[in-house]
Design a protein around this motif. Structure first.
Motif, PDB file in Angstrom:
ATOM      1  N   CYS A   1      -0.918  -7.995   5.634  1.00 30.76           N
ATOM      2  CA  CYS A   1      -1.230  -8.401   4.272  1.00 30.76           C
ATOM      3  C   CYS A   1      -1.313  -7.180   3.370  1.00 30.76           C
ATOM      4  O   CYS A   1      -1.518  -6.053   3.834  1.00 30.76           O
ATOM      5  CB  CYS A   1      -2.554  -9.167   4.227  1.00 30.76           C
ATOM      6  SG  CYS A   1      -3.844  -8.451   5.268  1.00 30.76           S
ATOM      7  N   VAL A   2      -1.146  -7.414   2.067  1.00 26.85           N
ATOM      8  CA  VAL A   2      -1.242  -6.366   1.069  1.00 26.85           C
ATOM      9  C   VAL A   2      -1.913  -6.947  -0.162  1.00 26.85           C
ATOM     10  O   VAL A   2      -1.727  -8.121  -0.491  1.00 26.85           O
ATOM     11  CB  VAL A   2       0.143  -5.777   0.723  1.00 26.85           C
ATOM     12  CG1 VAL A   2       1.072  -6.825   0.160  1.00 26.85           C
ATOM     13  CG2 VAL A   2       0.020  -4.601  -0.242  1.00 26.85           C
ATOM     14  N   ALA A   3      -2.738  -6.137  -0.834  1.00 28.81           N
ATOM     15  CA  ALA A   3      -3.423  -6.571  -2.047  1.00 28.81           C
ATOM     16  C   ALA A   3      -3.708  -5.351  -2.899  1.00 28.81           C
ATOM     17  O   ALA A   3      -3.655  -4.207  -2.418  1.00 28.81           O
ATOM     18  CB  ALA A   3      -4.720  -7.310  -1.705  1.00 28.81           C
ATOM     19  N   SER A   4      -4.019  -5.567  -4.182  1.00 26.95           N
ATOM     20  CA  SER A   4      -4.288  -4.453  -5.081  1.00 26.95           C
ATOM     21  C   SER A   4      -5.460  -4.774  -5.993  1.00 26.95           C
ATOM     22  O   SER A   4      -5.691  -5.926  -6.361  1.00 26.95           O
ATOM     23  CB  SER A   4      -3.048  -4.133  -5.927  1.00 26.95           C
ATOM     24  OG  SER A   4      -2.764  -5.191  -6.827  1.00 26.95           O
ATOM     25  N   ILE A   5      -6.227  -3.727  -6.312  1.00 30.97           N
ATOM     26  CA  ILE A   5      -7.295  -3.788  -7.299  1.00 30.97           C
ATOM     27  C   ILE A   5      -7.114  -2.590  -8.210  1.00 30.97           C
ATOM     28  O   ILE A   5      -7.250  -1.445  -7.770  1.00 30.97           O
ATOM     29  CB  ILE A   5      -8.691  -3.761  -6.652  1.00 30.97           C
ATOM     30  CG1 ILE A   5      -8.890  -4.953  -5.716  1.00 30.97           C
ATOM     31  CG2 ILE A   5      -9.768  -3.747  -7.719  1.00 30.97           C
ATOM     32  CD1 ILE A   5     -10.234  -4.946  -5.012  1.00 30.97           C
TER      33      ILE A   5
ATOM     34  N   ASP B   1      -5.697   0.804  -6.977  1.00 27.17           N
ATOM     35  CA  ASP B   1      -5.805   0.870  -5.521  1.00 27.17           C
ATOM     36  C   ASP B   1      -4.904  -0.177  -4.876  1.00 27.17           C
ATOM     37  O   ASP B   1      -4.920  -1.349  -5.273  1.00 27.17           O
ATOM     38  CB  ASP B   1      -7.242   0.614  -5.060  1.00 27.17           C
ATOM     39  CG  ASP B   1      -8.182   1.747  -5.442  1.00 27.17           C
ATOM     40  OD1 ASP B   1      -7.693   2.742  -6.001  1.00 27.17           O
ATOM     41  OD2 ASP B   1      -9.389   1.620  -5.189  1.00 27.17           O
ATOM     42  N   VAL B   2      -4.129   0.239  -3.889  1.00 27.73           N
ATOM     43  CA  VAL B   2      -3.311  -0.685  -3.099  1.00 27.73           C
ATOM     44  C   VAL B   2      -3.820  -0.638  -1.668  1.00 27.73           C
ATOM     45  O   VAL B   2      -3.950   0.441  -1.076  1.00 27.73           O
ATOM     46  CB  VAL B   2      -1.819  -0.318  -3.158  1.00 27.73           C
ATOM     47  CG1 VAL B   2      -1.003  -1.245  -2.264  1.00 27.73           C
ATOM     48  CG2 VAL B   2      -1.314  -0.392  -4.590  1.00 27.73           C
ATOM     49  N   PHE B   3      -4.126  -1.805  -1.109  1.00 31.87           N
ATOM     50  CA  PHE B   3      -4.648  -1.921   0.246  1.00 31.87           C
ATOM     51  C   PHE B   3      -3.613  -2.612   1.125  1.00 31.87           C
ATOM     52  O   PHE B   3      -3.001  -3.602   0.712  1.00 31.87           O
ATOM     53  CB  PHE B   3      -5.950  -2.725   0.269  1.00 31.87           C
ATOM     54  CG  PHE B   3      -7.086  -2.084  -0.471  1.00 31.87           C
ATOM     55  CD1 PHE B   3      -7.959  -1.221   0.175  1.00 31.87           C
ATOM     56  CD2 PHE B   3      -7.276  -2.330  -1.820  1.00 31.87           C
ATOM     57  CE1 PHE B   3      -9.010  -0.630  -0.505  1.00 31.87           C
ATOM     58  CE2 PHE B   3      -8.321  -1.740  -2.515  1.00 31.87           C
ATOM     59  CZ  PHE B   3      -9.191  -0.890  -1.857  1.00 31.87           C
ATOM     60  N   VAL B   4      -3.422  -2.094   2.334  1.00 29.22           N
ATOM     61  CA  VAL B   4      -2.546  -2.716   3.323  1.00 29.22           C
ATOM     62  C   VAL B   4      -3.374  -2.983   4.573  1.00 29.22           C
ATOM     63  O   VAL B   4      -3.949  -2.061   5.166  1.00 29.22           O
ATOM     64  CB  VAL B   4      -1.341  -1.825   3.661  1.00 29.22           C
ATOM     65  CG1 VAL B   4      -0.540  -2.423   4.812  1.00 29.22           C
ATOM     66  CG2 VAL B   4      -0.443  -1.649   2.447  1.00 29.22           C
ATOM     67  N   GLY B   5      -3.460  -4.252   4.959  1.00 22.36           N
ATOM     68  CA  GLY B   5      -4.162  -4.618   6.175  1.00 22.36           C
ATOM     69  C   GLY B   5      -3.213  -4.645   7.348  1.00 22.36           C
ATOM     70  O   GLY B   5      -2.157  -5.280   7.292  1.00 22.36           O
TER      71      GLY B   5
ATOM     72  N   LEU C   1      -6.228 -10.655   3.271  1.00 19.58           N
ATOM     73  CA  LEU C   1      -6.867 -10.013   2.133  1.00 19.58           C
ATOM     74  C   LEU C   1      -6.835 -10.942   0.935  1.00 19.58           C
ATOM     75  O   LEU C   1      -5.881 -11.704   0.743  1.00 19.58           O
ATOM     76  CB  LEU C   1      -6.155  -8.703   1.766  1.00 19.58           C
ATOM     77  CG  LEU C   1      -6.128  -7.573   2.793  1.00 19.58           C
ATOM     78  CD1 LEU C   1      -5.281  -6.425   2.282  1.00 19.58           C
ATOM     79  CD2 LEU C   1      -7.529  -7.094   3.110  1.00 19.58           C
ATOM     80  N   ALA C   2      -7.865 -10.883   0.123  1.00 15.68           N
ATOM     81  CA  ALA C   2      -7.910 -11.638  -1.121  1.00 15.68           C
ATOM     82  C   ALA C   2      -8.701 -10.828  -2.136  1.00 15.68           C
ATOM     83  O   ALA C   2      -9.594 -10.057  -1.771  1.00 15.68           O
ATOM     84  CB  ALA C   2      -8.541 -13.006  -0.911  1.00 15.68           C
ATOM     85  N   VAL C   3      -8.395 -10.998  -3.426  1.00 18.62           N
ATOM     86  CA  VAL C   3      -9.004 -10.197  -4.481  1.00 18.62           C
ATOM     87  C   VAL C   3      -9.608 -11.105  -5.541  1.00 18.62           C
ATOM     88  O   VAL C   3      -8.991 -12.086  -5.962  1.00 18.62           O
ATOM     89  CB  VAL C   3      -7.967  -9.255  -5.132  1.00 18.62           C
ATOM     90  CG1 VAL C   3      -8.569  -8.538  -6.337  1.00 18.62           C
ATOM     91  CG2 VAL C   3      -7.458  -8.243  -4.119  1.00 18.62           C
ATOM     92  N   GLN C   4     -10.833 -10.781  -5.956  1.00 21.61           N
ATOM     93  CA  GLN C   4     -11.472 -11.427  -7.095  1.00 21.61           C
ATOM     94  C   GLN C   4     -12.188 -10.362  -7.903  1.00 21.61           C
ATOM     95  O   GLN C   4     -13.138  -9.739  -7.428  1.00 21.61           O
ATOM     96  CB  GLN C   4     -12.457 -12.512  -6.660  1.00 21.61           C
ATOM     97  CG  GLN C   4     -13.122 -13.235  -7.832  1.00 21.61           C
ATOM     98  CD  GLN C   4     -14.061 -14.327  -7.384  1.00 21.61           C
ATOM     99  OE1 GLN C   4     -14.031 -14.749  -6.228  1.00 21.61           O
ATOM    100  NE2 GLN C   4     -14.895 -14.790  -8.295  1.00 21.61           N
ATOM    101  N   ASP C   5     -11.721 -10.152  -9.127  1.00 22.70           N
ATOM    102  CA  ASP C   5     -12.266  -9.112  -9.989  1.00 22.70           C
ATOM    103  C   ASP C   5     -12.195  -7.761  -9.264  1.00 22.70           C
ATOM    104  O   ASP C   5     -11.119  -7.339  -8.881  1.00 22.70           O
ATOM    105  CB  ASP C   5     -13.695  -9.462 -10.401  1.00 22.70           C
ATOM    106  CG  ASP C   5     -13.768 -10.780 -11.166  1.00 22.70           C
ATOM    107  OD1 ASP C   5     -12.811 -11.066 -11.895  1.00 22.70           O
ATOM    108  OD2 ASP C   5     -14.759 -11.512 -11.024  1.00 22.70           O
TER     109      ASP C   5
ATOM    110  N   HIS D   1     -14.204   0.852  -3.817  1.00 14.53           N
ATOM    111  CA  HIS D   1     -12.946   1.415  -3.307  1.00 14.53           C
ATOM    112  C   HIS D   1     -12.918   1.511  -1.782  1.00 14.53           C
ATOM    113  O   HIS D   1     -12.308   2.422  -1.210  1.00 14.53           O
ATOM    114  CB  HIS D   1     -12.686   2.788  -3.916  1.00 14.53           C
ATOM    115  CG  HIS D   1     -12.710   2.812  -5.406  1.00 14.53           C
ATOM    116  ND1 HIS D   1     -11.684   2.306  -6.170  1.00 14.53           N
ATOM    117  CD2 HIS D   1     -13.663   3.249  -6.281  1.00 14.53           C
ATOM    118  CE1 HIS D   1     -11.980   2.453  -7.452  1.00 14.53           C
ATOM    119  NE2 HIS D   1     -13.173   3.016  -7.549  1.00 14.53           N
ATOM    120  N   GLY D   2     -13.577   0.584  -1.124  1.00 16.41           N
ATOM    121  CA  GLY D   2     -13.563   0.548   0.332  1.00 16.41           C
ATOM    122  C   GLY D   2     -14.760   1.188   0.979  1.00 16.41           C
ATOM    123  O   GLY D   2     -14.873   1.186   2.215  1.00 16.41           O
TER     124      GLY D   2
END
Length: 767
Positions: free
Chosen positions: A38-42, A45-49, A79-83, A117-118
């Protein structure tokens, strides 16, 4: 180096008597080294699981750092992003279902909310009545979690929702239980489309849901693989059974929210949805909106068989679709995410079992790989200049300034896919490859070719310096026969001249001690010079194909290997290359690839059998394989091939067929094994500091008064200083040795009192 490996045939090392050392190897990795799920961004920041951790980049994929969860498992499943919150579903691999497809059976490990940021991980699944958590998603500011419920005869996925970032949960979505794949909402959050085996539609922000009837479905079965809501239009990718045909086929459909509502209200069957026939059999896995263009991520395989991924685009809301040729084969597509104006996609390379993270800055027209994979790469050479570590793999030259934690692609001006050797030389570092010699004055960021006079001589495999003269050894091939020579440069590598005083041959190893240069190679007897190559001393004792050399306080060591795979060995000389003695240390050696030393301990690497350490001048050896007990594709960690070793501070780096590995020297040899005065006769003698750059204080004790002689000798046994000579009283004594003007290298202080002998090795480093 590939050609050299053809000569040094793959070795099989038979351990006769060797205990396993406790040193723990850890692999230097990046997000491309694991199966990315999975991949997501905030923000930026780009996150790769991945299958072994969560990775983060803040510079568009130039460097990656691992963001470790505070638990034992590192399988990031979703991964999921909220705000500003990242939700991370961490799973535990229970067993592999199919080794060929890398399908895994997961157990539950935890659901976390990750912020700062993690840096901060908060567990948020305590209120979930779960047996196993399977998927998470955020839609319309609601966090959804699908829980596998084993309270029934067969497991079903039960949906739960949270409106307060996971603090509280409630059963939601009064839908038929089934495998969750997708959920989407429009910008207002009013219209929601979910795929939980069957498709469902909500027009009141998820309070009420109604089943969606898709055309071409039969027997009540339609598996929704993707859903998307854009400008009051609904898009679905699905796998279903065509009327009159039991085979599964993939389709994509579109309709307006208004028409879908009418279809649900009137129960009018399949009238609402229009099939986008240009996407038939395309296995649409995701719809994506990039400005005016709607993209469909398609799978050329089938629902159960992964194939290459490709993109289709539409600029008219899905009426017409066109395949987009972006020149990139994504392999097995895992996930895609939009980060500002950039798009990140994750693909899987089944040949190596690794992941490639791609970035597009032009709405998918072109893609560039931004992940740095080391595990699936062959890293032949590892070098260091100060705290900077360099290695070269199929992906090019990589640079790390944090002990292998993150890697950056560098190497502008460096030609060729591989580097055979690195050589740190003051503020510069040299790289020798089959394409020439290169120099960098900015810690490996950029390189300049510097092989005038040596071009066409073959690959460069070794460097050394004595005073103002730089030496380089080459290996070439003529009609399948190895050739080579020794070259020297007096202008820092700008121009090179072959040695004329002696004809040597293919050179694979160079090492120095004070003003002495030792030279060895393939099928030649080792030679040495004490006047920068003007004259040479040659030993007629052949010890085989020398692939590596190292100097310790006890003498010169050489490792050998043979073209036909027969047994090689480690050789030891205590008289400066005049005579050699073969030592096995309880090990039957084949094809040594590297020898390095910290002055006291000796480390050796081999083909197919890992690395070894000796703390007693090669008398016995211990295997360093802890942490290598893994299986990666066709690689068995217990038989891992090591190509090179590098000592950097307190760390030992290894270049292997599966990337870069790191171990602490203290963990390998123990906290006391590296102390100079470890043997009984040296208990009362010490040198502080040691190593040193200018002077050191030598201390020792005598039980009785008597005549004492305190001298310093070099590695050849030649006396270079007499510190004291005369009568000494019983008790402790200290003398300072100022080594100003002495060349860096190994020395030994010898104290003789009343016929008793005390010795201590010392290392003079370059200031």
């Amino acid at each position: 180096m590939k050609r050299l490996l053809a000569i040094t045939a793959i070795a099989i090392l038979l351990v006769a008597q060797s205990d396993v050392c406790s040193g723990q190897w850890k692999q230097c990795i990046g997000p491309g080294d694991h199966l990315a799920l999975c991949v997501a961004s905030i923000d930026s920041d780009v996150f790769v699981g991945t299958s072994e951790g969560l990775f983060r980049t803040t510079d568009h994929g130039v460097t990656w750092g691992i963001v470790s969860p505070p638990i034992s498992s590192y399988v990031i499943r979703s991964l999921a992003v909220q705000d500003s919150s990242l939700f991370v579903l961490v799973g535990e691999v229970l067993w592999y279902d199919n080794a060929n497809t890398n399908d895994s059976i997961y157990g539950h490990e935890g659901l976390y909310r990750v912020t700062q940021h993690g840096a901060l991980w908060t567990k948020i699944d305590q209120a979930l009545p779960f047996d196993s958590l399977n998927a998470i998603a955020v839609c319309n500011s609601i966090l959804y979690c699908w829980v596998e419920d084993y309270s029934v005869n067969s497991p079903n996925e039960v949906p739960y929702q949270s409106t307060d970032l996971g603090e509280h949960w409630s059963r939601t979505l009064p839908l038929s239980d089934g495998y969750f794949l997708t959920i989407a909402a429009d910008q207002s959050g009013r219209t929601m489309l979910a795929g939980i085996a069957d498709p469902y539609l909500s027009t009141d922000s998820g309070s009420l849901w109604s089943p969606v009837h898709l055309p071409d479905g039969n027997n009540g079965f339609s598996l929704v693989t993707s859903s998307f809501v854009l400008d009051s239009m609904l898009y679905i990718g699905a796998v279903g059974q065509t009327l009159g045909n039991n085979d599964n086929n993939s389709f994509a459909f579109v309709t307006s929210v208004q028409t879908a509502e009418q279809d649900i209200a009137t129960q009018n069957g399949y009238q609402a949805w229009k099939r986008m026939t240009q996407l038939d059999q395309s296995n649409v896995e995701k719809f994506l909106n990039l400005g005016p263009t709607l993209f469909a991520v398609c799978n050329s395989g089938s629902q159960s068989i992964s194939g290459p991924r490709w993109f289709a685009e539409s600029t008219d809301g899905g009426t017409m679709w066109y395949p987009r040729d972006n020149g990139t084969d994504f392999g097995a597509f895992s996930s895609i995410a939009v980060c500002g104006k950039d798009v990140y996609a994750v693909g899987r390379d089944f040949d190596y079992g690794r992941t490639v993270v791609y970035r597009s800055t032009d709405t998918g027209n072109s893609w560039q790989p931004v992940s740095r994979s080391l595990r699936a790469q062959t890293c032949l050479a590892v070098g260091a200049i100060g705290p900077v570590i360099l290695t070269c793999s199929q992906e090019g030259l990589l640079r790390s300034s944090d002990r292998g934690g993150t890697w950056q692609a560098v190497g502008t001006g460096l030609r060729g896919p591989y580097v055979n050797t690195f050589f740190a030389d003051g503020p510069n570092i040299f790289a020798g490859s089959d394409s020439g010699t290169f120099i960098s004055s900015d810690s490996g960021m950029s390189w300049t070719e510097c092989d005038q006079g040596m071009r066409g001589a073959g690959g460069v495999y070794a460097f050394a310096r004595i005073g103002g003269t730089l030496f380089a050894g080459t290996v070439g091939y003529r009609y399948g026969t190895p050739t080579g020579n020794l070259y020297f440069s007096t202008d820092n590598g700008s121009n090179w001249t072959p040695t004329s005083a002696i004809t040597i041959g293919p050179i694979t190893a160079l090492t120095t001690h004070n003003d002495t240069l030792f030279v060895a190679g393939l099928g030649i007897a080792p030679v040495f010079t004490i006047d920068a190559g003007k004259s040479w001393s040659k030993n007629n004792q052949s010890i085989g194909n020398v692939t590596c050399m190292a100097l310790t306080h006890s003498g010169l060591f050489a490792g050998t290997g043979t073209p036909n795979g027969s047994i090689g060995s480690i050789w030891h000389s205590t008289d400066g290359d005049h005579t050699w003695t073969e030592i096995d240390g309880g090990v039957k050696w084949n094809n040594l690839t590297s020898l390095v030393t910290d002055g006291k301990n000796l480390f050796a690497s081999t083909h197919d059998s890992g690395a070894f350490v000796s703390t007693n001048d090669g008398s016995t050896w211990q295997r360093i394989n802890q942490g290598l007990d893994f299986f990666f594709g066709d690689y068995n960690g217990s038989n891992l091939t090591f190509y090179s070793l590098l000592m950097s501070g307190d760390d030992l780096f290894a270049g292997t067929e599966t990337g870069i590995w790191l171990a602490s020297i203290a963990d390998i040899v123990g906290p006391s094994a590296n102390v100079s005065q470890s043997s009984p006769k040296e208990q009362s003698m010490m040198a502080r500091p040691n190593p040193f750059t200018r002077s050191t204080m030598i201390s020792f004790a005598s039980q009785n008064e008597g005549y004492a002689d305190v001298t310093v000798v070099n590695l050849l046994g030649q006396q270079v200083a007499r510190i004291f000579s005369g009568e000494l009283a019983a008790g402790g004594h200290s003398f300072s040795w100022d080594a100003n003007g002495m060349p860096p290298g190994m020395y030994e202080c010898i104290v003789r009192i009343n016929g008793r002998l005390q010795q201590i090795p010392m290392i003079l480093e370059r200031n």
